[in-house]
Design an enzyme around this catalytic site. Structure first.
Site, mmCIF file in Angstrom:
data_model
loop_
_atom_site.group_PDB
_atom_site.id
_atom_site.type_symbol
_atom_site.label_atom_id
_atom_site.label_comp_id
_atom_site.label_asym_id
_atom_site.label_seq_id
_atom_site.Cartn_x
_atom_site.Cartn_y
_atom_site.Cartn_z
ATOM 1 N N GLN A 148 -0.052 -6.353 2.217
ATOM 2 C CA GLN A 148 -0.306 -6.441 3.661
ATOM 3 C C GLN A 148 -0.059 -5.106 4.372
ATOM 4 O OE1 GLN A 148 2.016 -9.829 4.947
ATOM 5 N NE2 GLN A 148 0.853 -11.198 3.616
ATOM 6 N N VAL A 162 6.912 -4.390 1.514
ATOM 7 C CA VAL A 162 8.265 -4.220 0.990
ATOM 8 C C VAL A 162 8.808 -2.918 1.587
ATOM 9 C CG1 VAL A 162 9.677 -3.994 -1.079
ATOM 10 C CG2 VAL A 162 7.572 -5.356 -1.152
ATOM 11 N N GLN A 191 -7.456 -2.543 5.521
ATOM 12 C CA GLN A 191 -8.109 -2.666 4.205
ATOM 13 C C GLN A 191 -8.228 -4.137 3.811
ATOM 14 O OE1 GLN A 191 -7.239 -0.237 0.542
ATOM 15 N NE2 GLN A 191 -5.929 -1.932 0.020
ATOM 16 N N GLN A 214 -12.709 7.168 -1.922
ATOM 17 C CA GLN A 214 -12.049 6.729 -0.688
ATOM 18 C C GLN A 214 -11.167 7.813 -0.065
ATOM 19 O OE1 GLN A 214 -9.997 3.447 -2.883
ATOM 20 N NE2 GLN A 214 -8.367 3.765 -1.390
ATOM 21 N N GLY A 230 6.681 -2.426 -4.173
ATOM 22 C CA GLY A 230 5.635 -3.173 -3.459
ATOM 23 C C GLY A 230 4.606 -3.730 -4.437
ATOM 24 N N HIS A 231 4.193 -2.896 -5.397
ATOM 25 C CA HIS A 231 3.257 -3.377 -6.411
ATOM 26 C C HIS A 231 3.925 -4.447 -7.284
ATOM 27 C CE1 HIS A 231 1.660 0.795 -5.646
ATOM 28 N NE2 HIS A 231 0.542 0.096 -5.554
ATOM 29 N N SER A 234 5.398 3.021 -0.170
ATOM 30 C CA SER A 234 4.043 3.546 -0.344
ATOM 31 C C SER A 234 4.092 4.572 -1.461
ATOM 32 C CB SER A 234 3.600 4.240 0.955
ATOM 33 O OG SER A 234 2.532 5.123 0.705
ATOM 34 N N ASP A 294 -1.621 -2.385 3.944
ATOM 35 C CA ASP A 294 -2.946 -1.879 4.315
ATOM 36 C C ASP A 294 -3.693 -2.997 5.037
ATOM 37 O OD1 ASP A 294 -3.020 0.823 2.841
ATOM 38 O OD2 ASP A 294 -2.281 -0.583 1.353
HETATM 39 O O1 PAF Z 1 -4.754 -0.130 -1.868
HETATM 40 C C1 PAF Z 1 -5.080 0.573 -2.846
HETATM 41 O O2 PAF Z 1 -4.259 0.955 -3.672
HETATM 42 C C2 PAF Z 1 -6.531 0.970 -2.983
HETATM 43 O O3 PAF Z 1 -7.130 1.172 -1.751
HETATM 44 C C3 PAF Z 1 -7.356 -0.031 -3.829
HETATM 45 C C4 PAF Z 1 -7.440 -1.380 -3.149
HETATM 46 C C5 PAF Z 1 -6.725 -0.174 -5.201
HETATM 47 C C6 PAF Z 1 -8.786 0.499 -4.000
HETATM 48 O O4 PAF Z 1 -8.795 1.758 -4.604
#
Ligand code: PAF
Length: 284
Positions: free
Chosen positions: A150, A178, A155, A58, A33-34, A187, A152
């Protein structure tokens, strides 16, 4: 190149002097995904910067923070293979140099829904770090773009609002979810699931598919049928399964028993599988 301090990052960006910079913030434990985010940033920008930082602010649950998967060497390798030029991997003191911030962002009513309701403080903490990282990677000249997944969805909606409300000089780009061949949304947390939990986790996708199929055929959605699928998976504890307006993320009123579905929606789901919280979504 890997850099760890804000000064090193600033120098590396200044030396590259890019006309276009694509920034991909992450918490590491990188996966395909990244890689899609990196690939999109790579095709659209001269310089690609990514951050790897597990943001304690977070996490509303200390155990979740402690358990979050971390493997910087593997992350740097994946990022380099995907064409990332600079990986910014700061220590917590580098980001929160004056201790935990006194001045916080408030994610407002949108941050109180769904994930925010189940994870108090999560979105305020997420915005706190994204606000900082967007400053730190800002090239100060040329075009500046930031990339988010997408998966998240809430977010992403909140970051869009923050960028608009606070006039950040960055264009936001997003990349679709993905999935594994079986349908599980990729994830970083999937690495924490055992084989049985991985199988059980597929119910999130099954339930979404059930509803999105009905939406595509303009049938009544009958959400209760999707909820029933979760009841058949003892390893899965459903938190929410809702159909929302894709722009406001407010739950759609006709939700959604007898009326044939027309228009647009977004299915949002969150569930705990064993001890691991998973989210997924799909536009319908
Ligand atoms: O989606 C993430 O991996 C995190 O929430 C982010 C946007 C890098 C902020 O820590």
């Amino acid at each position: 190149m890997i850099v760890q301090t804000r000064d090193e990052l600033k120098t590396a960006i200044a030396q590259a002097n890019p006309q276009t910079l694509g920034f991909v913030p992450t918490m590491g434990a990188l996966h395909e995904g990244h890689a899609r985010l990196f690939a999109k940033a790579r095709t659209e920008n001269e310089l690609v910067v990514s951050s790897v930082f597990v943001n304690e602010l977070q996490f509303n649950d200390a155990q979740d923070y402690a358990n979050y998967p971390r493997d910087l060497d593997a992350d740097v390798q994946l990022a380099a293979q995907a064409g990332v030029d600079i990986v910014f991997a700061p220590r917590a003191e580098e980001i929160y140099h004056a201790g935990m911030p006194l001045i916080r962002l408030n994610s407002g009513v949108l941050g109180e829904l769904y994930e925010g309701a189940s994870r108090p403080g999560h979105f305020d903490g997420m915005l706190a770090v994204v606000a900082k990282l967007l400053h730190l990677a800002d090239p100060r000249q040329g075009e500046y773009r930031a990339y988010f997944g997408q998966k998240d969805a809430q977010q992403l909606a909140l970051i869009r609002r923050m960028v608009a409300d606070l006039d950040y000089p960055v264009q936001l780009r997003s990349v679709p979810i993905v999935r594994s061949p079986e349908g599980l949304a990729l994830s970083s947390r999937n690495a924490l699931l055992n084989a049985e939990e991985l199988r059980a986790a597929l119910v999130l996708h099954r339930a979404i598919e059930l509803i999105s199929g009905r939406a595509a055929r303009h049938e009544p959605l009958n959400i209760d049928d999707a909820l029933g699928l979760f009841q058949m998976e003892p390893l899965v504890e459903l938190d929410y399964f809702v159909v929302v307006d894709p722009n406001t993320l407010q739950e759609l009123a006709f939700n959604c028993q007898d009326t044939p579905f027309t228009g647009q929606g977004l299915v949002l789901v969150a569930a705990k599988v064993g001890n691991v919280r998973l989210i997924d979504n799909q536009p319908i």
